[in-house]
Design a protein around this motif. Structure first.
Motif, short mmCIF file in Angstrom:
data_model
loop_
_atom_site.label_atom_id
_atom_site.label_comp_id
_atom_site.label_asym_id
_atom_site.label_seq_id
_atom_site.Cartn_x
_atom_site.Cartn_y
_atom_site.Cartn_z
N TYR A 25 -3.09 -10.79 5.23
CA TYR A 25 -2.47 -10.07 4.12
C TYR A 25 -3.30 -8.91 3.55
O TYR A 25 -2.73 -8.01 2.92
CB TYR A 25 -2.11 -11.03 2.99
N LEU A 26 -4.63 -8.92 3.73
CA LEU A 26 -5.45 -7.86 3.14
C LEU A 26 -5.11 -6.46 3.65
O LEU A 26 -5.03 -5.51 2.85
CB LEU A 26 -6.94 -8.17 3.34
N PRO A 27 -4.92 -6.26 4.96
CA PRO A 27 -4.58 -4.90 5.44
C PRO A 27 -3.30 -4.36 4.79
O PRO A 27 -3.24 -3.19 4.38
CB PRO A 27 -4.42 -5.09 6.95
N SER A 28 -2.27 -5.21 4.69
CA SER A 28 -1.01 -4.75 4.08
C SER A 28 -1.18 -4.54 2.58
O SER A 28 -0.52 -3.67 1.99
CB SER A 28 0.12 -5.74 4.36
N PHE A 29 -2.06 -5.32 1.95
CA PHE A 29 -2.33 -5.15 0.53
C PHE A 29 -2.94 -3.77 0.28
O PHE A 29 -2.51 -3.02 -0.61
CB PHE A 29 -3.26 -6.26 0.03
N GLU A 30 -3.97 -3.42 1.08
CA GLU A 30 -4.62 -2.12 0.92
C GLU A 30 -3.64 -0.98 1.20
O GLU A 30 -3.63 0.04 0.51
CB GLU A 30 -5.83 -2.02 1.87
N LYS A 31 -2.80 -1.16 2.20
CA LYS A 31 -1.81 -0.14 2.53
C LYS A 31 -0.81 0.04 1.39
O LYS A 31 -0.43 1.18 1.05
CB LYS A 31 -1.08 -0.55 3.82
N SER A 32 -0.38 -1.07 0.78
CA SER A 32 0.57 -0.99 -0.33
C SER A 32 -0.03 -0.30 -1.53
O SER A 32 0.64 0.47 -2.23
CB SER A 32 1.06 -2.40 -0.73
N LEU A 33 -1.33 -0.56 -1.80
CA LEU A 33 -2.00 0.10 -2.92
C LEU A 33 -2.01 1.62 -2.71
O LEU A 33 -1.78 2.40 -3.63
CB LEU A 33 -3.42 -0.42 -3.09
N LYS A 34 -2.31 2.05 -1.48
CA LYS A 34 -2.33 3.48 -1.18
C LYS A 34 -0.94 4.10 -1.36
O LYS A 34 -0.80 5.23 -1.84
CB LYS A 34 -2.83 3.71 0.24
N GLU A 35 0.08 3.34 -0.98
CA GLU A 35 1.44 3.84 -1.12
C GLU A 35 1.80 4.00 -2.60
O GLU A 35 2.44 4.98 -3.00
CB GLU A 35 2.42 2.86 -0.43
N TYR A 36 1.37 3.01 -3.42
CA TYR A 36 1.58 3.13 -4.86
C TYR A 36 0.88 4.37 -5.40
O TYR A 36 1.42 5.11 -6.22
CB TYR A 36 1.04 1.88 -5.57
N GLY A 37 -0.39 4.58 -4.94
CA GLY A 37 -1.15 5.74 -5.39
C GLY A 37 -0.50 7.05 -5.01
O GLY A 37 -0.53 8.02 -5.76
N ARG A 38 0.11 7.09 -3.84
CA ARG A 38 0.76 8.31 -3.37
C ARG A 38 2.00 8.64 -4.19
O ARG A 38 2.32 9.80 -4.42
CB ARG A 38 1.12 8.16 -1.89
N LYS A 39 2.72 7.60 -4.67
CA LYS A 39 3.98 7.82 -5.36
C LYS A 39 3.85 7.76 -6.88
O LYS A 39 4.76 8.19 -7.60
CB LYS A 39 5.01 6.76 -4.93
N ALA A 40 2.75 7.20 -7.38
CA ALA A 40 2.61 6.99 -8.83
C ALA A 40 2.63 8.30 -9.61
O ALA A 40 2.05 9.29 -9.18
CB ALA A 40 1.33 6.22 -9.13
N ASN A 41 3.32 8.29 -10.73
CA ASN A 41 3.40 9.45 -11.61
C ASN A 41 2.80 9.05 -12.96
O ASN A 41 3.51 8.54 -13.84
CB ASN A 41 4.86 9.89 -11.75
N ILE A 42 1.50 9.24 -13.11
CA ILE A 42 0.78 8.78 -14.31
C ILE A 42 0.26 10.00 -15.07
O ILE A 42 -0.39 10.88 -14.47
CB ILE A 42 -0.39 7.86 -13.92
N PRO A 43 0.56 10.09 -16.37
CA PRO A 43 0.09 11.23 -17.17
C PRO A 43 -1.42 11.41 -17.06
O PRO A 43 -2.19 10.45 -17.11
CB PRO A 43 0.50 10.85 -18.60
N GLY A 44 -1.83 12.67 -16.90
CA GLY A 44 -3.26 12.97 -16.78
C GLY A 44 -3.74 13.09 -15.36
O GLY A 44 -4.89 13.49 -15.12
N PHE A 45 -2.89 12.73 -14.39
CA PHE A 45 -3.28 12.80 -12.98
C PHE A 45 -2.20 13.53 -12.19
O PHE A 45 -1.00 13.37 -12.46
CB PHE A 45 -3.48 11.39 -12.39
#
Length: 461
Positions: A25-45
């Motif tokens: 599960y760790l490889p898919s966990f890291e991949k999912s985090l990167k996907e969240y980072g790519r799509k996240a819309n957070i003020p200040g970033f």
């Protein structure tokens, strides 16, 4: 090391244990985090530039848990598929043997999850050729035939407007105004229109109606003007209580608005062509034979339904099938759309297992004998549905509007699914009828209807 093991815990009841390790599960966990980072819309970033550490802090625990459970679900699904396990419903988790509470993003480790499954049983069908149910054959009497021909003559007749009432088959269109016994309208009463055959009146009132014409009036009391059956629906038509004795004693003045008479169609080629546009019928005897055959076919459909109902019960009674009861009851408690109480489960379980049993029998017969439902079967069912709405088969049933209706129904997912299941069952039962040795028995329509009514009453109790 990840692995899946299985052990028996009861009749047709197994426990499957799924063990996963970090690499699952760790490889898919890291991949999912990167996907969240790519799509996240957070003020200040800027979009796509959110630090992984912040994403992990905000979403890490839920993403980690999801990936662990997805990994477990995949291992379980792959195992069931590879082992070709025939199971009921879905595996039920055994919370007391699961590591779900230990899932922690900061301490990745190996996890173990246990599931309970209910296995579908192997079983043998009874020898169908040994089944000898009664297959009823309805006797089409001359009286039944004559009544049907009269109905067809009436259906295809034409309405005329004679000046006066001269017979019991005349139709009286009248306005009913509630009055006292002397014909004086009651305060606040409103006229109500109705139409009825002269023969629906009591014999004495029929005589009074003879010679009457539009504009004539007649004061009646419901109690004496109609006999019981006709009076009940007349009272209902007038907005009264059909069971009320007090309402039956009320008086009304009838004002005749029109006299009608339905002239029945003559028994000639014009009627034959209307009823059977695709047949060449020239004589009354040929017409009577065609009507008799139609009646016979209609009754065959009903007697076939009766036979199929009998076969349903015989197959249920004579097919021995075991079930994983503890699993199914637990599934009913928690696994359905709506959780049930233990009392509800115990009450519903017999009918629930009967339905399961029938589904297993159906699946086996359909699979073993390669019984198929094709799209044209569903289209034909849609056509028959349309024709039933129209009261029969219209001329030129290949007209474009018919196919437009059929194509529209084929886009209705619910209709298609329900029709598929009905057609599948019907084809299966029709196939069974070719394998059995029924005992034919002639019976009158009255006897058959009484038998069906008694059978329905027995099963409703």
């Amino acid at each position: 090391m990840s692995m899946v093991t299985r052990e028996n815990i009861g009749l047709l009841n197994d426990k499957i244990i799924v063990k996963i390790e970090k690499n699952d599960y760790l490889p898919s966990f890291e991949k999912s985090l990167k996907e969240y980072g790519r799509k996240a819309n957070i003020p200040g970033f800027r979009k796509g530039m959110v630090p992984t550490s912040l994403i992990k802090k905000m979403y890490g625990n839920s993403v980690f848990t999801d990936e662990v459970l997805k990994s477990v679900e995949k291992k379980l699904t792959d195992y069931v598929s590879t082992e070709q396990l025939e199971i009921f419903a879905q595996p039920l988790p055994l919370p007391e043997e699961n590591d779900a509470s230990k899932i922690n993003m900061t301490q990745p480790q190996d996890y173990s999850f246990a599931f309970e499954v209910g296995l579908k049983p192997a079983f043998t069908l009874p020898d169908l050729s040994s089944l000898r149910p009664v297959r009823y054959q309805i006797i089409i009497t001359d009286e039944m035939l004559n009544d049907e021909i009269e109905r067809l003559r009436q259906k295809n007749g034409k309405m005329t407007e004679p000046e006066t009432v001269t017979g019991e088959e005349h139709v009286v269109n009248a306005s009913f105004q509630e009055t006292d016994a002397h014909g004086v309208p009651l305060e606040g009463s409103q006229p109500k229109d109705n139409s009825l055959l002269v023969k629906y009146f009591a014999p004495a009132k029929r005589d009074e109606l003879m010679g009457r014409k539009a504009g004539d009036t007649l004061t009646i009391q419901l109690l004496t003007a109609f006999e019981d059956k006709e009076r009940a629906w007349i009272q209902q038509d007038l907005g009264l209580d059909k069971e009320s004795a007090a309402d039956a004693e009320k008086f009304f003045t009838l004002t005749i608005t029109k006299v009608g008479f339905l002239e029945k169609a003559e028994l000639d080629e014009s009627l034959f062509k209307k009823v059977y546009p695709n047949k060449e019928i020239a004589t009354e005897s040929e017409f009577r034979e065609a009507v008799r055959q139609d009646m016979s076919d209609q009754w065959k459909a009903q007697t076939s339904n009766n036979l199929q109902h009998t076969l349903y019960h015989e197959l249920l009674d004579k097919t021995a099938i075991d079930f994983p009861e503890s699993f199914l009851k637990r599934w009913l408690l928690t696994g359905g759309e709506k959780p049930k109480t233990p009392e509800e489960v115990e009450k519903e379980f017999p009918s629930f297992t009967s339905a399961l049993k029938w589904n297993l029998i159906t699946d086996k017969i359909v699979t073993d004998n390669k019984i198929e439902v094709v799209p044209e079967d569903i289209k034909e069912a849609a056509r028959k549905q349309l024709f039933s709405y129209l009261g029969g088969l219209p001329q030129g049933d290949d007209q474009p509007w018919v196919e437009d209706y059929v194509n529209k129904m084929m886009q209705d997912r619910r209709f298609v699914e329900e029709t598929y299941q009905n057609q599948r069952t019907n084809k299966m039962l029709q196939w069974i009828e070719t394998q059995i040795n029924p005992v034919d028995k002639a019976i009158t329509a009255e006897e058959f209807n009484k038998l069906n009514a008694e059978h329905k009453h027995h099963h409703d109790e």
